[in-house]
Design an enzyme around this catalytic site. Structure first.
Site, PDB file in Angstrom:
ATOM      1  N   CYS A 188      -2.849   1.397  -2.773  1.00 43.81           N
ATOM      2  CA  CYS A 188      -2.645   2.777  -2.335  1.00 43.81           C
ATOM      3  C   CYS A 188      -3.090   3.741  -3.427  1.00 43.81           C
ATOM      4  O   CYS A 188      -2.798   3.549  -4.609  1.00 43.81           O
ATOM      5  CB  CYS A 188      -1.178   3.003  -1.978  1.00 43.81           C
ATOM      6  N   ASP A 195      -2.413  -3.119  -0.573  1.00 40.96           N
ATOM      7  CA  ASP A 195      -2.796  -3.066   0.839  1.00 40.96           C
ATOM      8  C   ASP A 195      -3.645  -4.302   1.132  1.00 40.96           C
ATOM      9  O   ASP A 195      -4.672  -4.524   0.474  1.00 40.96           O
ATOM     10  CB  ASP A 195      -3.603  -1.795   1.137  1.00 40.96           C
TER      11      ASP A 195
END
EC number: 1.7.1.13
Length: 281
Positions: A188, A195
């Protein structure tokens, strides 16, 4: 690589901050982020985008009260056009959906109308919303990814800095093929939380060296960027570094906070031509 985490455009984002969970319908919770923020760095002209496509979000935690106060639940699929001027910051989206929890609506259709209106206003482009009942288990079935998986290639990698110039052609022979990998991981932009994604690459052009492609995808492992921005970077790097005529890049990210984000970019298709859902979602 440019660090956008302190950009004025992200000032006011709720990512990484302690926040109050509001359970009464509050559209103002939605926080827009200009797509231009990342596209300038990639030399992408917003007036003449080099791709088409969508961002497909799945919301697994949507609930509200009916007129009698009885809870209702649904799975929601939100489709944002990549031509929209803004995307929605994910935590603000989560907070916004939570604000439906203790709000009474007369019908499912009324909920959908609010979702469409609010999201469209935030991103400056019509957003498509589909709501599914919780027992419609076939609405989002798991499917194997199309094409060949490149994850079993026996490569060595010790550099996790993205280098577009590392992408190479295998030969000047023109091929049409579909490749996929489950090894895409980025972080992120604001919180640096991981992620995880599987990515599909379908193209026509000079055959891509698969080893160089896998190294390139793995090099996102320590990179901080939003999901949509990562996919546009992959698309742009493949387009500029290789002799490719038609290209599709589609990433299926695992969910966080009840939402998954699945960006799709293509030279020729506005709509995703293949329906997939990875088992990690």
């Amino acid at each position: 690589m440019t660090d956008y985490s302190n950009s004025p455009d992200l000032k006011g984002s709720v990512l990484g901050q302690s926040t109050e969970y509001i359970d009464q319908y509050t559209p103002s919770l939605l926080f827009p982020i200009a797509r231009k923020l990342n596209r300038d760095a990639l030399n992408i002209d917003e007036a003449a985008l080099p791709f088409k496509g969508q961002d497909i979000w799945t919301g697994y935690e949507l609930s509200w009260l009916n007129a009698k106060g009885k809870p209702q639940v649904a799975i929601a699929v939100f489709t944002f056009a990549c031509q929209s001027s803004h995307l929605v910051e994910s935590k603000s989206f989560k907070l916004y959906l939570n604000s439906f929890n203790q709000t009474r609506f007369n019908s499912r259709d009324e909920v959908k109308k609010h979702l469409v209106k609010d999201l469209t206003a935030v991103v400056n482009s019509l957003v498509q919303v589909t709501l599914y009942n919780a027992d419609e288990y076939n609405c989002l079935p798991y499917t194997p990814l199309p094409g060949e998986c490149i994850d079993d290639l026996d490569i060595e990698i010790d550099n996790y800095d993205i280098d577009a110039h590392s992408l190479k052609s295998q030969s000047n022979k023109t091929v049409t093929e579909t490749l996929h990998s489950h090894l895409l991981k980025s972080n992120c932009l604001i919180t640096s939380q991981p992620d995880w994604a599987s990515v599909i690459i379908r193209y026509t052009g000079e055959q891509i060296c698969r080893e160089s492609l896998l190294r390139y995808l793995i090099s996102f492992r320590t990179h901080n960027e939003f999901h949509e921005q990562c996919v546009e970077r992959i698309y742009s790097d493949l387009s500029t570094q290789l002799n490719i005529k038609n290209l599709e890049v589609y990433a299926r990210y695992t969910r966080r906070g009840g939402l998954d984000i699945n960006p799709y970019r293509s030279t020729h298709n506005n709509d995703t031509p293949f329906a997939v859902k990875i088992n990690r979602q």
